[in-house]
Design an enzyme around this catalytic site. Structure first.
Site, PDB file in Angstrom:
ATOM      1  N   LYS A   1       0.193   4.296  -0.326  1.00  0.00           N
ATOM      2  CA  LYS A   1      -0.302   5.477   0.367  1.00  0.00           C
ATOM      3  C   LYS A   1      -0.324   6.739  -0.573  1.00  0.00           C
ATOM      4  CE  LYS A   1      -0.234   3.482   4.770  1.00  0.00           C
ATOM      5  NZ  LYS A   1       0.103   3.481   6.229  1.00  0.00           N
TER       6      LYS A   1
ATOM      7  N   GLY B   1       2.911   2.270  10.681  1.00  0.00           N
ATOM      8  CA  GLY B   1       4.056   3.357  10.575  1.00  0.00           C
ATOM      9  C   GLY B   1       4.533   3.752  11.948  1.00  0.00           C
TER      10      GLY B   1
ATOM     11  N   SER C   1       3.989  -2.071  10.355  1.00  0.00           N
ATOM     12  CA  SER C   1       5.379  -2.272  10.627  1.00  0.00           C
ATOM     13  C   SER C   1       5.779  -3.593  10.161  1.00  0.00           C
ATOM     14  CB  SER C   1       5.450  -1.742  11.964  1.00  0.00           C
ATOM     15  OG  SER C   1       5.022  -0.423  12.417  1.00  0.00           O
TER      16      SER C   1
ATOM     17  N   ASN D   1       0.756  -1.256   0.008  1.00  0.00           N
ATOM     18  CA  ASN D   1      -0.134  -0.018   0.058  1.00  0.00           C
ATOM     19  C   ASN D   1       0.860   1.172  -0.017  1.00  0.00           C
ATOM     20  OD1 ASN D   1      -1.868   2.041   0.458  1.00  0.00           O
ATOM     21  ND2 ASN D   1      -2.448   1.502   2.424  1.00  0.00           N
TER      22      ASN D   1
ATOM     23  N   GLU E   1      -4.997  -4.682  10.731  1.00  0.00           N
ATOM     24  CA  GLU E   1      -4.030  -3.669  10.841  1.00  0.00           C
ATOM     25  C   GLU E   1      -4.138  -3.055  11.939  1.00  0.00           C
ATOM     26  OE1 GLU E   1      -2.023  -2.597   6.696  1.00  0.00           O
ATOM     27  OE2 GLU E   1      -3.479  -0.965   7.126  1.00  0.00           O
TER      28      GLU E   1
ATOM     29  N   GLU F   1      -6.743   4.944   7.821  1.00  0.00           N
ATOM     30  CA  GLU F   1      -6.483   6.230   7.582  1.00  0.00           C
ATOM     31  C   GLU F   1      -7.649   7.214   6.640  1.00  0.00           C
ATOM     32  OE1 GLU F   1      -2.629   5.580   5.573  1.00  0.00           O
ATOM     33  OE2 GLU F   1      -1.867   5.091   7.543  1.00  0.00           O
TER      34      GLU F   1
ATOM     35  N   HIS G   1      -9.387   1.404   5.264  1.00  0.00           N
ATOM     36  CA  HIS G   1      -8.124   1.609   5.841  1.00  0.00           C
ATOM     37  C   HIS G   1      -8.219   2.493   7.192  1.00  0.00           C
ATOM     38  CE1 HIS G   1      -4.108   2.702   6.646  1.00  0.00           C
ATOM     39  NE2 HIS G   1      -3.461   1.507   6.010  1.00  0.00           N
TER      40      HIS G   1
HETATM   41  P1  13P Z   1       3.281   0.533   7.601  1.00  0.00           P
HETATM   42  O1  13P Z   1       3.967  -0.694   7.276  1.00  0.00           O
HETATM   43  O2  13P Z   1       4.124   1.553   7.412  1.00  0.00           O
HETATM   44  O3  13P Z   1       3.036   0.464   9.245  1.00  0.00           O
HETATM   45  O4  13P Z   1       2.066   0.729   7.190  1.00  0.00           O
HETATM   46  C1  13P Z   1       1.018  -0.407   7.321  1.00  0.00           C
HETATM   47  C2  13P Z   1      -0.488   0.200   6.573  1.00  0.00           C
HETATM   48  O5  13P Z   1      -0.992   1.055   6.772  1.00  0.00           O
HETATM   49  C3  13P Z   1      -0.657  -0.845   5.083  1.00  0.00           C
HETATM   50  O6  13P Z   1      -1.858  -0.369   4.884  1.00  0.00           O
END
Ligand code: 13P
Length: 281
Positions: free
Chosen positions: A33, A199, A239, A31, A193, A125, A123
């Site tokens: 983003k 992150g 992560s 992903n 997740e 976010e 997601h």
């Molecule tokens: P990270 O791997 O940067 O922690 O992000 C995970 C994520 O949100 C994937 O959709």
């Protein structure tokens, strides 16, 4: 001589077959983003494909998908088609509506037209940053399925939820709500997740990912039956890196990863996709 076990008898009375081990093709999904314009996207996918070719990656054994921003999808699709690359294409979001006055939104039909196979829905976010409810996430998943794509349904608890309810309660509730919007024959992927692990450099422990993965599979079994529960892939995200991917992939209820930051580095993402070579390290 005891002839009770002659070959003829064995053929007539075969021992009951042991339950076949469940085989799900792992999915390693990147992903991106809001990273990479379309030129950077093309360069990245080319390098990724070269890296995996060098490593003789078997895409049938471990599926690899990238989820670029909308503006990159056409360029990446053109590259994948022209060079016959086996990397799958995914989108990061989709409108729940088919068409109409929805400024800024992208429909499932538009994505399908670009050979998009997967669509991330729900997601954190978007749930957090854009106020998406479980119902909206369910409608987005349904729009993706109706257009012939596979939604990657994201679920996960915040740090406060974890403290108050434990790891599995919120993901279970979110998945149950989304399933209520999907027909019984829908194919989908679930991604666990934990919001606090995204992150942060603080991934869930493999045991915790497995605990929630199992709880989510139990929901699938209760709501959809054994076949769907056994066939549906449950990913872990938060992560993930080449150093920890193998520990997740050893868990019986984790079938891949949804990778954020580490999916932006070609060598690192390629190593994650090749986890079968470093399981056990
Ligand atoms: P990270 O791997 O940067 O922690 O992000 C995970 C994520 O949100 C994937 O959709």
């Amino acid at each position: 001589m005891n002839d009770a076990a002659t070959p003829t008898d064995a053929a007539a009375h075969p021992a009951p077959a042991a339950a076949a081990p469940v085989k799900r093709t792992p999915l390693i999904a990147g992903n991106w983003k809001m990273h990479f314009d379309h030129l950077q996207a093309i360069a990245f996918v080319q390098k990724l494909a070269w890296s995996l070719k060098d490593a003789q990656h078997n895409y049938g054994e471990v599926e690899v998908a990238v989820f670029p921003p909308f503006t990159d999808l056409r360029s990446v699709q053109t590259l994948l088609t022209a060079d016959k690359l086996a990397v799958a294409l995914g989108a990061q979001d989709v409108s729940p509506h088919a068409s109409g006055a929805f400024t800024g939104d992208i429909s499932a039909a538009m994505l399908k037209k670009l050979d998009t196979k997967y669509v991330i829905v729900g997601h954190s976010e978007r749930r957090g940053g854009h106020g998406e409810s479980d119902e909206t996430v369910g409608l987005k998943a349904r729009a993706a399925v109706d257009a012939g794509m596979i939604p990657v349904i994201c679920v996960g608890e915040t740090a406060e939820d974890l403290e108050a309810h434990g790891a599995a309660a919120i993901p279970v509730q979110q998945l149950t709500a989304v399933l209520a919007q999907l027909t019984a024959d829908a194919t989908f992927v679930v991604a666990y997740e934990p919001v606090w692990a995204i992150g942060s450099g603080e991934p869930a422990t493999p045991a915790q990912a497995e605990e929630v993965g199992k709880a989510l599979r139990d929901v699938l079994r209760a709501e959809r039956g054994d076949d769907v529960a056994n066939a549906t892939r449950v990913l872990y995200g938060g992560s993930v890196a080449s150093q920890n991917i193998a520990s997740y992939m050893k868990q019986p209820n984790i079938d891949g990863a949804l990778v954020g930051g580490a999916s932006l580095k070609v060598d690192e993402f390629s190593r994650i996709a090749q986890f079968t070579k470093h399981v056990g390290v």
